[in-house]
Write a protein that holds these residues in place. Structure first.
Motif, short mmCIF file in Angstrom:
data_model
loop_
_atom_site.label_atom_id
_atom_site.label_comp_id
_atom_site.label_asym_id
_atom_site.label_seq_id
_atom_site.Cartn_x
_atom_site.Cartn_y
_atom_site.Cartn_z
N ASN A 273 0.82 -1.22 0.00
CA ASN A 273 0.00 0.00 0.00
C ASN A 273 0.85 1.27 0.00
OD1 ASN A 273 -2.18 -1.64 0.08
ND2 ASN A 273 -2.56 -1.41 2.28
N ARG A 274 2.12 1.13 0.39
CA ARG A 274 2.96 2.33 0.54
C ARG A 274 4.04 2.46 -0.52
NH1 ARG A 274 3.50 2.55 7.07
NH2 ARG A 274 1.29 2.14 7.35
N GLN A 275 3.89 1.74 -1.59
CA GLN A 275 4.92 1.76 -2.63
C GLN A 275 5.22 3.18 -3.13
OE1 GLN A 275 6.73 -0.72 -3.83
NE2 GLN A 275 5.61 -2.62 -3.74
N GLN A 276 4.16 4.01 -3.14
CA GLN A 276 4.32 5.36 -3.70
C GLN A 276 4.76 6.39 -2.65
OE1 GLN A 276 4.26 5.46 -6.88
NE2 GLN A 276 3.49 3.35 -6.93
N ASP A 277 4.91 5.93 -1.43
CA ASP A 277 5.23 6.81 -0.31
C ASP A 277 6.57 7.53 -0.52
OD1 ASP A 277 4.10 6.68 2.75
OD2 ASP A 277 6.22 7.26 2.62
N ALA A 278 6.59 8.89 -0.36
CA ALA A 278 7.81 9.67 -0.62
C ALA A 278 8.93 9.30 0.35
CB ALA A 278 7.49 11.17 -0.51
N GLU A 279 8.58 9.11 1.64
CA GLU A 279 9.57 8.75 2.65
C GLU A 279 10.27 7.44 2.28
OE1 GLU A 279 10.71 10.10 5.63
OE2 GLU A 279 9.82 11.88 4.68
N LEU A 280 9.45 6.48 1.84
CA LEU A 280 9.99 5.17 1.48
C LEU A 280 10.94 5.29 0.30
CD1 LEU A 280 10.06 2.09 1.76
CD2 LEU A 280 8.02 1.95 0.35
N ARG A 281 10.53 6.12 -0.68
CA ARG A 281 11.37 6.29 -1.87
C ARG A 281 12.72 6.90 -1.49
NH1 ARG A 281 7.40 7.94 -5.49
NH2 ARG A 281 7.99 10.12 -5.27
N LYS A 282 12.66 7.89 -0.59
CA LYS A 282 13.90 8.54 -0.13
C LYS A 282 14.83 7.53 0.54
CE LYS A 282 12.24 12.89 1.25
NZ LYS A 282 11.89 13.63 2.45
N LEU A 283 14.24 6.70 1.38
CA LEU A 283 15.03 5.70 2.10
C LEU A 283 15.71 4.73 1.10
CD1 LEU A 283 15.82 4.14 4.74
CD2 LEU A 283 13.73 2.82 4.43
N VAL A 284 14.95 4.29 0.12
CA VAL A 284 15.49 3.33 -0.86
C VAL A 284 16.64 3.97 -1.63
CG1 VAL A 284 14.95 2.00 -2.95
CG2 VAL A 284 13.32 2.05 -1.06
N GLU A 285 16.43 5.23 -2.04
CA GLU A 285 17.48 5.91 -2.81
C GLU A 285 18.75 6.09 -2.00
OE1 GLU A 285 14.27 8.17 -5.66
OE2 GLU A 285 15.47 9.40 -4.25
N ALA A 286 18.58 6.48 -0.72
CA ALA A 286 19.74 6.68 0.15
C ALA A 286 20.50 5.36 0.31
CB ALA A 286 19.30 7.21 1.51
N TRP A 287 19.73 4.28 0.44
CA TRP A 287 20.36 2.96 0.61
C TRP A 287 21.11 2.56 -0.66
CZ3 TRP A 287 18.16 -1.93 -1.42
CH2 TRP A 287 18.93 -3.04 -1.03
N GLN A 288 20.46 2.84 -1.83
CA GLN A 288 21.12 2.49 -3.10
C GLN A 288 22.42 3.27 -3.29
OE1 GLN A 288 17.73 3.12 -5.72
NE2 GLN A 288 17.81 0.96 -6.34
N ARG A 289 22.43 4.53 -2.79
CA ARG A 289 23.64 5.33 -2.93
C ARG A 289 24.69 4.96 -1.88
NH1 ARG A 289 19.85 9.64 -3.89
NH2 ARG A 289 19.98 10.19 -1.70
N GLY A 290 24.32 4.07 -0.97
CA GLY A 290 25.27 3.63 0.06
C GLY A 290 25.36 4.61 1.23
N GLU A 291 24.40 5.54 1.33
CA GLU A 291 24.44 6.51 2.43
C GLU A 291 23.95 5.94 3.76
OE1 GLU A 291 23.57 10.01 -0.80
OE2 GLU A 291 22.15 9.74 0.85
N VAL A 292 23.11 4.90 3.67
CA VAL A 292 22.72 4.19 4.91
C VAL A 292 23.04 2.71 4.74
CG1 VAL A 292 20.84 5.60 5.87
CG2 VAL A 292 20.37 4.06 3.97
#
Ligand SMILES: Nc1nc2c(ncn2[C@@H]2O[C@H](COP(=O)(O)OP(=O)(O)OP(=O)(O)O)[C@@H](O)[C@H]2O)c(=O)[nH]1
Ligand SMILES: [Mg+2]
Length: 307
Positions: A273-292
């Protein structure tokens, strides 16, 4: 609705069983079904009964799984037991599994002690249909003494099936060229009983000897290797004896585990239900960039799904 259907199933209603299996196969209302299954029923005709024996028959396409199962159904019925079959078909529910139904129906069409359902196995999920564990619980609750699973052997799928079944019967046939494959894939290690099927073929004994030699080399445990021919009507009683001699591996489903599965289903639903959630997207991007780190991203995700 689910509770009502389960109540009817517990009192031997085959239509309720068929409907619940279809709902489960579509992956609908799984949490409801699992929670209803976890509640002990009162009063239950099933109470005091010995647990069902779940036997998986696995092996390459065409090895004769359906034919053999058809024969064993008759044998088990003659012992006065009720038997259900779930046939997992990798392509379509209309070929292998339906064929098994047809074969059996030819012999005895009105037997209430037999139930056969074919299922489409999901691609990328071994040789196993989704939610097979819940379907087995439904058949068990209905009161079948034996539950047969037909699955096309596919290495990884065999490992999965081992967690669902009490006994895994691996079927091989002479001259199949499978011998190199099964040694490599470690498939032999998943088997509790090995059947060299179509033993009416001349090289069956040779194949059985090769299997025994491979077993001696690779494992310390003794696994029965039986020659069976459904065509020549030989070896089925011995096979059933070998199956019955083995202990029931599965433990009764624990209520805590069922609850955990339901919790996982709930979290998955929230995530979807939260696939479009902005917070979730930010988290995924940060993880992909290796920031978290992965561990920290997982913690954040779990916390965000808490409500
Ligand atoms: N020679 C011989 N042929 C057999 C025997 N049992 C089955 N067959 C033949 O083997 C073929 C495949 O049988 P199935 O029972 O459909 O095999 P299966 O393993 O269920 O096949 P899939 O469901 O497609 O994976 C059929 O043509 C059967 O007639 C046997 O004991 N001896
Ligand atoms: Mg088949």
């Amino acid at each position: 609705m689910i509770a009502g259907l389960l109540e009817r199933l517990r009192h031997g209603d085959r239509n309720a069983l068929a409907r619940l299996l279809s709902i489960t196969a579509r992956g609908e209302q799984l949490a409801d079904i699992q929670s209803a299954l976890a509640i002990p029923c009162e009063p239950s005709p099933v109470r005091g009964r010995s647990p069902s024996r779940v036997v998986a028959f696995t092996g390459s396409g065409g090895v004769g799984k359906s034919t053999l199962i058809g024969k064993l159904i008759n044998l088990v019925r003659n012992l006065g037991r009720k038997v259900a079959v779930l046939a997992c078909d990798p392509q379509s529910p209309l070929s292998g599994g339906a064929l098994l139904g047809d074969r059996f129906r030819m012999g005895s069409s009105t037997d209430d002690g037999v139930f056969i359902r074919s299922l489409a196995a999901q691609t990328g999920h071994g040789a196993i249909a989704d939610h097979l564990d819940v379907m087995i619980r439904l058949l068990e609750t209905f009161g079948f003494d034996a539950i047969f699973l037909e699955t096309v052997g596919a290495g990884q799928g065999d490992v999965e099936v081992r967690n669902l079944a009490d006994v895994v019967v691996l079927m091989l046939q002479p001259e199949s060229g499978d011998d190199v494959q099964w040694e490599k894939a470690g498939i032999l290690e998943c088997a509790d009983v090995i059947v060299v099927h179509k033993s009416d073929m001349p090289t069956a004994e040779q194949t059985a000897a090769q299997v025994r030699a491979a077993l001696d080399l690779s494992m310390g445990r003794s696994v029965p290797v039986l020659r069976v021919s459904t065509k020549a009507n030989q070896g089925h009683a011995e096979l059933w004896q070998a199956i019955e001699a083995l202990p029931l591996r599965r433990r009764p489903a624990s209520a805590a585990l069922l609850l955990f599965q339901m919790a996982v289903d709930t979290l998955r639903q929230r995530f979807e239900n939260r696939q479009q959630d902005a917070e979730l997207r930010k988290l995924v991007e940060a993880w992909q960039r290796g920031e978290v780190s992965t561990a920290s991203a997982v913690e954040t995700l779990v916390r965000s799904l808490e409500s």
